[in-house]
Scaffold this motif. Structure first.
Motif, PDB file in Angstrom:
ATOM      1  N   ASN A 279       0.863  -1.184   0.000  1.00 56.18           N
ATOM      2  CA  ASN A 279       0.000   0.000   0.000  1.00 56.18           C
ATOM      3  C   ASN A 279       0.904   1.241   0.000  1.00 56.18           C
ATOM      4  N   TYR A 280       1.248   1.681  -1.202  1.00 56.48           N
ATOM      5  CA  TYR A 280       2.221   2.767  -1.317  1.00 56.48           C
ATOM      6  C   TYR A 280       1.693   3.880  -2.211  1.00 56.48           C
ATOM      7  N   GLY A 281       2.361   5.035  -2.151  1.00 54.78           N
ATOM      8  CA  GLY A 281       2.079   6.144  -3.039  1.00 54.78           C
ATOM      9  C   GLY A 281       3.376   6.718  -3.558  1.00 54.78           C
ATOM     10  N   VAL A 282       3.282   7.547  -4.597  1.00 56.07           N
ATOM     11  CA  VAL A 282       4.456   8.193  -5.179  1.00 56.07           C
ATOM     12  C   VAL A 282       4.129   9.667  -5.411  1.00 56.07           C
ATOM     13  N   VAL A 283       5.039  10.548  -5.001  1.00 55.56           N
ATOM     14  CA  VAL A 283       4.882  11.983  -5.242  1.00 55.56           C
ATOM     15  C   VAL A 283       6.207  12.563  -5.716  1.00 55.56           C
ATOM     16  N   ASP A 284       6.175  13.840  -6.100  1.00 52.21           N
ATOM     17  CA  ASP A 284       7.401  14.520  -6.533  1.00 52.21           C
ATOM     18  C   ASP A 284       8.431  14.541  -5.406  1.00 52.21           C
ATOM     19  N   ILE A 285       9.701  14.638  -5.780  1.00 56.66           N
ATOM     20  CA  ILE A 285      10.770  14.827  -4.797  1.00 56.66           C
ATOM     21  C   ILE A 285      10.535  16.161  -4.086  1.00 56.66           C
ATOM     22  N   PRO A 286      10.738  16.229  -2.768  1.00 54.47           N
ATOM     23  CA  PRO A 286      10.556  17.510  -2.069  1.00 54.47           C
ATOM     24  C   PRO A 286      11.502  18.590  -2.590  1.00 54.47           C
ATOM     25  N   ALA A 287      11.046  19.828  -2.510  1.00 52.26           N
ATOM     26  CA  ALA A 287      11.878  20.975  -2.883  1.00 52.26           C
ATOM     27  C   ALA A 287      12.585  21.509  -1.649  1.00 52.26           C
ATOM     28  N   PHE A 288      13.599  22.319  -1.863  1.00 54.09           N
ATOM     29  CA  PHE A 288      14.256  23.008  -0.745  1.00 54.09           C
ATOM     30  C   PHE A 288      13.461  24.271  -0.430  1.00 54.09           C
ATOM     31  N   ALA A 289      13.205  24.499   0.859  1.00 51.77           N
ATOM     32  CA  ALA A 289      12.302  25.576   1.287  1.00 51.77           C
ATOM     33  C   ALA A 289      12.759  26.946   0.807  1.00 51.77           C
ATOM     34  N   ASP A 290      14.077  27.166   0.765  1.00 49.81           N
ATOM     35  CA  ASP A 290      14.564  28.502   0.397  1.00 49.81           C
ATOM     36  C   ASP A 290      14.919  28.615  -1.083  1.00 49.81           C
ATOM     37  N   SER A 291      14.569  27.585  -1.883  1.00 50.97           N
ATOM     38  CA  SER A 291      14.795  27.663  -3.327  1.00 50.97           C
ATOM     39  C   SER A 291      13.566  28.262  -3.995  1.00 50.97           C
ATOM     40  N   ASP A 292      13.783  28.949  -5.101  1.00 55.56           N
ATOM     41  CA  ASP A 292      12.664  29.585  -5.794  1.00 55.56           C
ATOM     42  C   ASP A 292      12.144  28.725  -6.954  1.00 55.56           C
ATOM     43  N   HIS A 293      12.527  27.431  -6.980  1.00 57.27           N
ATOM     44  CA  HIS A 293      12.026  26.562  -8.053  1.00 57.27           C
ATOM     45  C   HIS A 293      11.693  25.182  -7.511  1.00 57.27           C
ATOM     46  N   ASP A 294      10.991  24.412  -8.322  1.00 55.95           N
ATOM     47  CA  ASP A 294      10.612  23.051  -7.946  1.00 55.95           C
ATOM     48  C   ASP A 294      11.846  22.164  -7.853  1.00 55.95           C
ATOM     49  N   SER A 295      11.652  20.994  -7.264  1.00 54.81           N
ATOM     50  CA  SER A 295      12.739  20.026  -7.194  1.00 54.81           C
ATOM     51  C   SER A 295      13.095  19.542  -8.599  1.00 54.81           C
ATOM     52  N   VAL A 296      14.300  19.008  -8.717  1.00 54.20           N
ATOM     53  CA  VAL A 296      14.833  18.548  -9.997  1.00 54.20           C
ATOM     54  C   VAL A 296      15.264  17.089  -9.849  1.00 54.20           C
ATOM     55  N   SER A 297      15.114  16.319 -10.907  1.00 53.25           N
ATOM     56  CA  SER A 297      15.552  14.920 -10.885  1.00 53.25           C
ATOM     57  C   SER A 297      16.589  14.662 -11.967  1.00 53.25           C
ATOM     58  N   ILE A 298      17.487  13.755 -11.658  1.00 52.80           N
ATOM     59  CA  ILE A 298      18.367  13.200 -12.668  1.00 52.80           C
ATOM     60  C   ILE A 298      17.534  12.282 -13.567  1.00 52.80           C
ATOM     61  N   LEU A 299      17.987  12.064 -14.775  1.00 55.22           N
ATOM     62  CA  LEU A 299      17.327  11.110 -15.669  1.00 55.22           C
ATOM     63  C   LEU A 299      18.233   9.910 -15.896  1.00 55.22           C
ATOM     64  N   SER A 300      17.645   8.734 -15.873  1.00 53.37           N
ATOM     65  CA  SER A 300      18.288   7.548 -16.409  1.00 53.37           C
ATOM     66  C   SER A 300      17.622   7.312 -17.748  1.00 53.37           C
ATOM     67  N   SER A 301      18.362   7.534 -18.817  1.00 52.79           N
ATOM     68  CA  SER A 301      17.777   7.538 -20.160  1.00 52.79           C
ATOM     69  C   SER A 301      18.282   6.370 -20.985  1.00 52.79           C
ATOM     70  N   SER A 302      17.352   5.704 -21.654  1.00 53.97           N
ATOM     71  CA  SER A 302      17.710   4.687 -22.637  1.00 53.97           C
ATOM     72  C   SER A 302      17.607   5.310 -24.018  1.00 53.97           C
ATOM     73  N   GLY A 303      18.703   5.285 -24.755  1.00 57.33           N
ATOM     74  CA  GLY A 303      18.680   5.724 -26.140  1.00 57.33           C
ATOM     75  C   GLY A 303      19.035   4.564 -27.042  1.00 57.33           C
ATOM     76  N   ILE A 304      18.900   4.784 -28.330  1.00 61.01           N
ATOM     77  CA  ILE A 304      19.299   3.769 -29.303  1.00 61.01           C
ATOM     78  C   ILE A 304      20.162   4.455 -30.358  1.00 61.01           C
ATOM     79  N   SER A 305      21.328   3.887 -30.624  1.00 64.48           N
ATOM     80  CA  SER A 305      22.359   4.542 -31.426  1.00 64.48           C
ATOM     81  C   SER A 305      22.821   3.667 -32.589  1.00 64.48           C
ATOM     82  N   ILE A 306      23.509   4.312 -33.526  1.00 61.88           N
ATOM     83  CA  ILE A 306      24.120   3.616 -34.660  1.00 61.88           C
ATOM     84  C   ILE A 306      25.643   3.668 -34.503  1.00 61.88           C
ATOM     85  N   ALA A 307      26.302   2.551 -34.747  1.00 61.97           N
ATOM     86  CA  ALA A 307      27.760   2.518 -34.690  1.00 61.97           C
ATOM     87  C   ALA A 307      28.343   3.307 -35.855  1.00 61.97           C
TER      88      ALA A 307
END
Length: 410
Positions: A279-307
């Motif tokens: 029984n779980y939930g998911v929400v955005d990462i918390p922001a820092f109280a004294d920051s003037d913007h929302d929290s930021v996340s790193i991305l783990s990205s899958s791409g597809i490339s040509i040699a």
């Protein structure tokens, strides 16, 4: 995304090719069938490879002139790709994420993308192109991703009499909740990694208006800035006051066992937690109280490339377009989050509460570039930084963050 176990039977490409010179040429054209042969390397394992093989089979059935053979490398992916690039035996098409390390062996795709038109490119979430580019060139087409978000155990929150997290939480809110849960239940309020991947951890610095490095890749004055030190210190303080625990793994085991009420992780845990019936939930990462913007996340990205060494780049691009199209995106839901805005909309992905935060974090994180893309010799810095984190967060040391971080600069 990378799995944890090697698939027992690895699908070997071009196994019937008798001529070594033909193999080194990337399998070329099969004279018996007249089809252009394309080798496609994946890092996935088990059922994810089975899904991919089904998609490859569908491509082959619908193309009279191209035959794609899937090669499943699992945990040996980096080793085999590096060896292939060194011996001119690279698969024509491959999954990719570490562009700074492999860019020299990859074909720039900007001209191919341009030919598809602006509508084709704009259907992808724009943030994803940042993670599939390096040094001003695009080397991969996005096919999957995850950001990170805050997981929480609804039962533990209810047991402690604490209001559930919301998307507008700050770290102050999280710390208060973690303390109360730790005092009212047998669980810790929060867990984080004792030796976090430095690539991932930079998102906390971004949220606190700093980073490991500046745009020129300079570490000094950034990785050890006052705000960076405050960020490192915040996690250690939670450990010291008993409201958080530093875990050996990624935190999923503790969360599944109900010994921790909150942790931050990618979407990789969703299927497991659903299978557990947690029984779980998911929400955005918390922001820092004294920051003037929302929290930021790193991305783990899958791409597809040509040699770059591929002798059949046009055929390889045909396959990439297929692998990145809407139907293929839909087929991979469950193993990769869709990267096309049209698919997210048509499938109602963001209507599902457990998926929505990963997309809001994606949009909040546009414009941020990891230091691994900017700092020369990043792998060595990353190793030093991982040791610094372990000194900060290992309960047997809990070294002063300002002191521990200077060691990463030596």
């Amino acid at each position: 995304m990378f799995g944890n176990h090697m698939k027992k039977t690895v699908i070997a490409a071009c196994a019937t090719v008798a001529s070594l010179s033909l193999l080194l040429a990337g399998c070329g054209t099969d004279s018996s069938s007249g089809k252009t042969q394309i080798r496609f390397a994946t890092w996935d394992v088990a059922e994810d490879v089975d899904r991919q093989q089904t998609l490859v089979d569908q491509f082959n059935e619908s193309h009279d002139d191209i035959k794609v053979t899937l090669e499943a490398y699992g945990s040996d992916f980096d080793t085999k790709i590096s060896a292939g690039m060194g011996s001119n035996d690279t698969p024509d098409v491959m999954y990719m994420w570490n562009y700074p390390s492999y860019a020299d062996g990859l074909e720039p795709l900007d001209s191919y993308i341009e030919k598809e038109g602006s509508d084709w490119k704009s259907d992808f979430y724009s943030t994803l192109w940042n993670y599939n580019s390096y040094d001003g060139k695009t080397y991969g087409v996005p096919v999957g991703f995850t950001t990170h978000a805050l997981y929480y155990n609804k039962d533990l929150f209810k047991q402690a009499g604490v209001e559930a997290p919301t998307n507008d939480w700050t770290w102050t809110d999280l710390q208060k909740a973690a303390k109360k849960i730790s005092s009212k239940t047998d669980a810790k309020g929060f867990s984080f990694q004792m030796k976090p991947d430095p690539y991932d951890f930079e998102m906390y610095l971004w949220s606190n208006d700093t980073a490991y490095s500046d745009e020129n890749g300079t570490l000094e004055g950034n990785i050890d800035s006052a705000k960076a030190i405050d960020t490192y210190q915040m996690f250690q303080d939670m450990e010291k006051d008993g409201s958080a625990v530093a875990t050996e793994g990624n935190g999923t085991d503790e969360f599944r066992a109900g010994t921790t009420a909150m942790y931050i992780y990618g979407s990789w845990a969703l299927n497991t937690l659903d299978e557990d019936g947690l029984n779980y939930g998911v929400v955005d990462i918390p922001a820092f109280a004294d920051s003037d913007h929302d929290s930021v996340s790193i991305l783990s990205s899958s791409g597809i490339s040509i040699a770059k060494s591929s002798k059949n780049k046009d055929a390889a691009w045909e396959f990439i377009k297929y692998w990145a199209n809407a139907d293929s995106n839909k087929a991979r839901i469950g193993s990769e989050l869709p990267v096309l805005t049209s698919v997210v909309e048509s499938e109602g992905i963001t209507d599902k509460s457990q998926y929505k935060p990963f997309y809001s974090m994606l949009e909040q994180s546009d414009g941020y570039s990891p230091s691994s893309f900017k700092v020369k010799g990043w792998s060595e810095i990353s190793d030093k930084l991982a040791l610094s984190f372990e000194k900060m967060y290992n309960p047997s040391t809990l070294e002063d963050p300002a002191s521990a971080i200077t060691e990463a600069l030596k």
